[in-house]
Motif scaffolding. Sequence first.
Motif, PDB file in Angstrom:
ATOM      1  N   LEU A   3      -1.961  -6.971  23.219  1.00  0.00           N
ATOM      2  CA  LEU A   3      -1.814  -6.672  24.636  1.00  0.00           C
ATOM      3  C   LEU A   3      -0.418  -6.105  24.806  1.00  0.00           C
ATOM      4  O   LEU A   3       0.521  -6.592  24.191  1.00  0.00           O
ATOM      5  CB  LEU A   3      -1.966  -7.974  25.435  1.00  0.00           C
ATOM      6  CG  LEU A   3      -2.508  -7.948  26.855  1.00  0.00           C
ATOM      7  CD1 LEU A   3      -3.905  -7.349  26.890  1.00  0.00           C
ATOM      8  CD2 LEU A   3      -2.549  -9.367  27.408  1.00  0.00           C
ATOM      9  N   ALA A   4      -0.267  -5.093  25.626  1.00  0.00           N
ATOM     10  CA  ALA A   4       1.062  -4.525  25.847  1.00  0.00           C
ATOM     11  C   ALA A   4       1.993  -5.602  26.377  1.00  0.00           C
ATOM     12  O   ALA A   4       1.590  -6.439  27.180  1.00  0.00           O
ATOM     13  CB  ALA A   4       0.972  -3.378  26.846  1.00  0.00           C
ATOM     14  N   GLU A   5       3.265  -5.580  25.904  1.00  0.00           N
ATOM     15  CA  GLU A   5       4.154  -6.685  26.233  1.00  0.00           C
ATOM     16  C   GLU A   5       4.370  -6.835  27.733  1.00  0.00           C
ATOM     17  O   GLU A   5       4.408  -7.947  28.254  1.00  0.00           O
ATOM     18  CB  GLU A   5       5.499  -6.513  25.520  1.00  0.00           C
ATOM     19  CG  GLU A   5       6.321  -7.791  25.608  1.00  0.00           C
ATOM     20  CD  GLU A   5       7.643  -7.706  24.868  1.00  0.00           C
ATOM     21  OE1 GLU A   5       7.632  -7.296  23.700  1.00  0.00           O
ATOM     22  OE2 GLU A   5       8.667  -8.063  25.463  1.00  0.00           O
ATOM     23  N   ASP A   6       4.485  -5.691  28.441  1.00  0.00           N
ATOM     24  CA  ASP A   6       4.738  -5.831  29.878  1.00  0.00           C
ATOM     25  C   ASP A   6       3.539  -6.450  30.588  1.00  0.00           C
ATOM     26  O   ASP A   6       3.685  -7.190  31.559  1.00  0.00           O
ATOM     27  CB  ASP A   6       5.134  -4.489  30.511  1.00  0.00           C
ATOM     28  CG  ASP A   6       4.126  -3.403  30.221  1.00  0.00           C
ATOM     29  OD1 ASP A   6       3.206  -3.646  29.407  1.00  0.00           O
ATOM     30  OD2 ASP A   6       4.264  -2.313  30.799  1.00  0.00           O
ATOM     31  N   GLU A   7       2.353  -6.189  30.049  1.00  0.00           N
ATOM     32  CA  GLU A   7       1.153  -6.808  30.625  1.00  0.00           C
ATOM     33  C   GLU A   7       1.170  -8.323  30.383  1.00  0.00           C
ATOM     34  O   GLU A   7       0.888  -9.116  31.284  1.00  0.00           O
ATOM     35  CB  GLU A   7      -0.092  -6.160  29.984  1.00  0.00           C
ATOM     36  CG  GLU A   7      -1.420  -6.845  30.282  1.00  0.00           C
ATOM     37  CD  GLU A   7      -1.878  -6.698  31.735  1.00  0.00           C
ATOM     38  OE1 GLU A   7      -1.208  -5.973  32.486  1.00  0.00           O
ATOM     39  OE2 GLU A   7      -2.889  -7.328  32.104  1.00  0.00           O
ATOM     40  N   VAL A   8       1.559  -8.724  29.138  1.00  0.00           N
ATOM     41  CA  VAL A   8       1.659 -10.151  28.823  1.00  0.00           C
ATOM     42  C   VAL A   8       2.656 -10.816  29.755  1.00  0.00           C
ATOM     43  O   VAL A   8       2.396 -11.867  30.345  1.00  0.00           O
ATOM     44  CB  VAL A   8       2.106 -10.373  27.358  1.00  0.00           C
ATOM     45  CG1 VAL A   8       2.319 -11.857  27.085  1.00  0.00           C
ATOM     46  CG2 VAL A   8       1.083  -9.799  26.402  1.00  0.00           C
ATOM     47  N   ILE A   9       3.820 -10.158  29.868  1.00  0.00           N
ATOM     48  CA  ILE A   9       4.882 -10.760  30.677  1.00  0.00           C
ATOM     49  C   ILE A   9       4.442 -10.877  32.131  1.00  0.00           C
ATOM     50  O   ILE A   9       4.633 -11.913  32.775  1.00  0.00           O
ATOM     51  CB  ILE A   9       6.180  -9.930  30.542  1.00  0.00           C
ATOM     52  CG1 ILE A   9       6.764 -10.154  29.140  1.00  0.00           C
ATOM     53  CG2 ILE A   9       7.196 -10.319  31.608  1.00  0.00           C
ATOM     54  CD1 ILE A   9       7.919  -9.256  28.787  1.00  0.00           C
ATOM     55  N   ARG A  10       3.792  -9.837  32.632  1.00  0.00           N
ATOM     56  CA  ARG A  10       3.330  -9.890  34.021  1.00  0.00           C
ATOM     57  C   ARG A  10       2.374 -11.074  34.218  1.00  0.00           C
ATOM     58  O   ARG A  10       2.517 -11.864  35.146  1.00  0.00           O
ATOM     59  CB  ARG A  10       2.649  -8.578  34.395  1.00  0.00           C
ATOM     60  CG  ARG A  10       2.532  -8.355  35.895  1.00  0.00           C
ATOM     61  CD  ARG A  10       1.895  -7.021  36.215  1.00  0.00           C
ATOM     62  NE  ARG A  10       0.572  -6.891  35.597  1.00  0.00           N
ATOM     63  CZ  ARG A  10      -0.534  -7.477  36.063  1.00  0.00           C
ATOM     64  NH1 ARG A  10      -0.468  -8.216  37.147  1.00  0.00           N
ATOM     65  NH2 ARG A  10      -1.684  -7.325  35.448  1.00  0.00           N
ATOM     66  N   ARG A  11       1.429 -11.185  33.267  1.00  0.00           N
ATOM     67  CA  ARG A  11       0.452 -12.264  33.427  1.00  0.00           C
ATOM     68  C   ARG A  11       1.065 -13.631  33.158  1.00  0.00           C
ATOM     69  O   ARG A  11       0.659 -14.635  33.745  1.00  0.00           O
ATOM     70  CB  ARG A  11      -0.747 -12.022  32.516  1.00  0.00           C
ATOM     71  CG  ARG A  11      -1.625 -10.908  33.052  1.00  0.00           C
ATOM     72  CD  ARG A  11      -2.727 -10.538  32.099  1.00  0.00           C
ATOM     73  NE  ARG A  11      -3.690 -11.623  31.908  1.00  0.00           N
ATOM     74  CZ  ARG A  11      -4.816 -11.467  31.196  1.00  0.00           C
ATOM     75  NH1 ARG A  11      -5.085 -10.306  30.635  1.00  0.00           N
ATOM     76  NH2 ARG A  11      -5.639 -12.457  31.059  1.00  0.00           N
TER      77      ARG A  11
ATOM     78  N   TYR B 233       4.039 -14.580  33.885  1.00  0.00           N
ATOM     79  CA  TYR B 233       4.850 -15.050  35.008  1.00  0.00           C
ATOM     80  C   TYR B 233       4.059 -15.138  36.300  1.00  0.00           C
ATOM     81  O   TYR B 233       4.278 -16.009  37.126  1.00  0.00           O
ATOM     82  CB  TYR B 233       6.069 -14.136  35.217  1.00  0.00           C
ATOM     83  CG  TYR B 233       7.138 -14.406  34.181  1.00  0.00           C
ATOM     84  CD1 TYR B 233       8.003 -15.480  34.330  1.00  0.00           C
ATOM     85  CD2 TYR B 233       7.242 -13.618  33.043  1.00  0.00           C
ATOM     86  CE1 TYR B 233       8.956 -15.754  33.366  1.00  0.00           C
ATOM     87  CE2 TYR B 233       8.188 -13.883  32.085  1.00  0.00           C
ATOM     88  CZ  TYR B 233       9.053 -14.956  32.254  1.00  0.00           C
ATOM     89  OH  TYR B 233       9.986 -15.233  31.310  1.00  0.00           O
ATOM     90  N   LEU B 234       3.136 -14.218  36.492  1.00  0.00           N
ATOM     91  CA  LEU B 234       2.489 -14.129  37.800  1.00  0.00           C
ATOM     92  C   LEU B 234       1.033 -14.551  37.775  1.00  0.00           C
ATOM     93  O   LEU B 234       0.465 -14.904  38.791  1.00  0.00           O
ATOM     94  CB  LEU B 234       2.576 -12.691  38.334  1.00  0.00           C
ATOM     95  CG  LEU B 234       3.990 -12.121  38.376  1.00  0.00           C
ATOM     96  CD1 LEU B 234       3.943 -10.634  38.662  1.00  0.00           C
ATOM     97  CD2 LEU B 234       4.804 -12.844  39.431  1.00  0.00           C
ATOM     98  N   GLY B 235       0.405 -14.524  36.600  1.00  0.00           N
ATOM     99  CA  GLY B 235      -1.024 -14.770  36.537  1.00  0.00           C
ATOM    100  C   GLY B 235      -1.778 -13.503  36.865  1.00  0.00           C
ATOM    101  O   GLY B 235      -1.229 -12.568  37.448  1.00  0.00           O
ATOM    102  N   SER B 236      -3.045 -13.437  36.440  1.00  0.00           N
ATOM    103  CA  SER B 236      -3.796 -12.188  36.581  1.00  0.00           C
ATOM    104  C   SER B 236      -4.728 -12.205  37.770  1.00  0.00           C
ATOM    105  O   SER B 236      -5.256 -11.181  38.178  1.00  0.00           O
ATOM    106  CB  SER B 236      -4.612 -11.926  35.324  1.00  0.00           C
ATOM    107  OG  SER B 236      -5.499 -13.016  35.139  1.00  0.00           O
ATOM    108  N   SER B 237      -4.935 -13.373  38.374  1.00  0.00           N
ATOM    109  CA  SER B 237      -6.008 -13.506  39.345  1.00  0.00           C
ATOM    110  C   SER B 237      -5.748 -12.722  40.635  1.00  0.00           C
ATOM    111  O   SER B 237      -6.672 -12.419  41.373  1.00  0.00           O
ATOM    112  CB  SER B 237      -6.225 -14.980  39.673  1.00  0.00           C
ATOM    113  OG  SER B 237      -4.986 -15.573  39.998  1.00  0.00           O
ATOM    114  N   LYS B 238      -4.456 -12.412  40.882  1.00  0.00           N
ATOM    115  CA  LYS B 238      -4.147 -11.764  42.150  1.00  0.00           C
ATOM    116  C   LYS B 238      -4.485 -10.281  42.155  1.00  0.00           C
ATOM    117  O   LYS B 238      -4.586  -9.662  43.192  1.00  0.00           O
ATOM    118  CB  LYS B 238      -2.647 -11.906  42.474  1.00  0.00           C
ATOM    119  CG  LYS B 238      -2.331 -13.243  43.122  1.00  0.00           C
ATOM    120  CD  LYS B 238      -1.357 -14.027  42.272  1.00  0.00           C
ATOM    121  CE  LYS B 238      -1.360 -15.488  42.680  1.00  0.00           C
ATOM    122  NZ  LYS B 238      -1.046 -16.334  41.536  1.00  0.00           N
TER     123      LYS B 238
END
Lengths: 289, 240
Positions: B224-232, B234-239
């Motif tokens: 998974l791209a690192e920025d995608e991992v980091i986003r999820r 810290y923020l979670g993906s559900s939003k």
Amino acid sequence: MTDLAQNTLDGLFLGSSYALLALGFTLIFGVLRRVNLSFGPAIMFGCYAATWVNLNFGVGLMALALITVAGAVLAGAYVERLCFAPHRNGSPIAAMVASFALWMQFEELATIALPRHIYDFPPLHGGTPLEFGGLMLRVESLVMLLAAIVMCAVLWGILYRTRFGVALRAVIDQPQAAQLAGIDVPRVFVLTFALASAIGGLAGFLIAASHEQVTPMLGMWSTLKGLLAMMLGGLGSLPGAVLGGLALGLLEAHSQWFLGPQYRDLLAYLLLFVLLAARVPWMTTRSAS
Amino acid sequence: MSALLEIRDLVTAYGKIEALKGVTLEVQQESITCLLGPNGAGKTTLMMSIAGILKPRQGAIQFGGENIAGRPPHAIVAKGIALVPENRLVFPTMTVLENLQAGAYQQGDKKTIAEDIDRMFVRFPRLKERIEQQAGTLSGGEQQMLAVARALMSRPKLLLMDEPSLGLAPLVVEEIFRIVTDLHRDGTTIFLVEQNAHMALKVAQHFYLMEQGKVSFSGTPGALAEDEVIRRAYLGSSKT
């Protein structure tokens, strides 16, 4: 001048019995962060067991001491299992109230087994006090002071020189990390109760032998004096418990002499109140070593 | 490679609130496996459940072919799992040496303990300088090293680490991760919870993303791209 010296001496002797009681109290409080109101009554139970055996079979002093300590340890373990084990992660108030209920049990049990209010307890020495340059010294008092010093040394040895001591201090310092370090914490709790009750039992035996009598009030008396000495020394500090006990003894001896016996307890509680209200530094720390 | 730790459908609850809602994951033998996720996802709850501090309500924790779910913490240490807890939790009034001795509580032999302590001082020379100092007076980084050393004193097969870089300066974080890779190279299996996804992905062979009490993604760091991992993380993906 002699009066002052005599009072100071009496205060130190009295204080060493308080120090022993406070040590037991502090061990339990330090490890569990719970107040065990049944600490004194468990000691009284030990003294009553010894008195009962003495009345029925007439045994020697050494045996009486052993029975008192064994009785106190047994009663202490009973209190731990019934009041503190079930509330380990629960409410401290529930554990404290439960320990109050067992206090009543011990008192009732004592009055059922030995219904008279006061029973004789054999003295250690019984003879006249020794005299040194106008100062009177009771053998019982000397033994009490010696016992307090020896118990402090033994306790220090256990805490700082044994594997169990490391475990005990770890549990006092940081209970969760102690569990993670592989220490069987519930077992440490039971052993701590046994150790504290043994110290209390020894104190109880010496106090009963020095008063030459036992009454069911010994339970309440031990809890109050131990609690007060522990609080004066700062909750949960072992050296503080010893100092608190000695300070309480000195305060009582002097106030009794200068103000009269009716002010003795009042002054002790007044001092506690003032110290708590003034938030003196050693009372606001919760460290145990 | 085989799995050293296998967790299946693990449910742990605080009262009625389920913090873990059926977690399934594996930690391979001699790997660094990393667990990422936002605050409140249940990462610490999972660590505490494995270590036995929290009792799972359902599910299994297989370690070395045995289900250890619900065993008391000291029994789990005996099996060979040690947790370096969040916020380090050193014994503050005990010295550095005594902290290490407490960590070796289940090791019977005094000579082995002394050798292990010497080994810790080779790995963490800073601790040796502070040997008689009370642990509460150490800096955050030193406390973290002490917490790791204390956990290693039980000779674990699996080392759990809960946010070892929390609250530490960047240089100290680098040092902690160097220690993690050293330990791994020496054969320790590591299961790591981290907020610092960037560092964690650099050292891990496998990672899991956890969100709201469940594993939401599992893969190798490149998956998974690192920025995608980091986003999820810290923020979670559900939003989205």
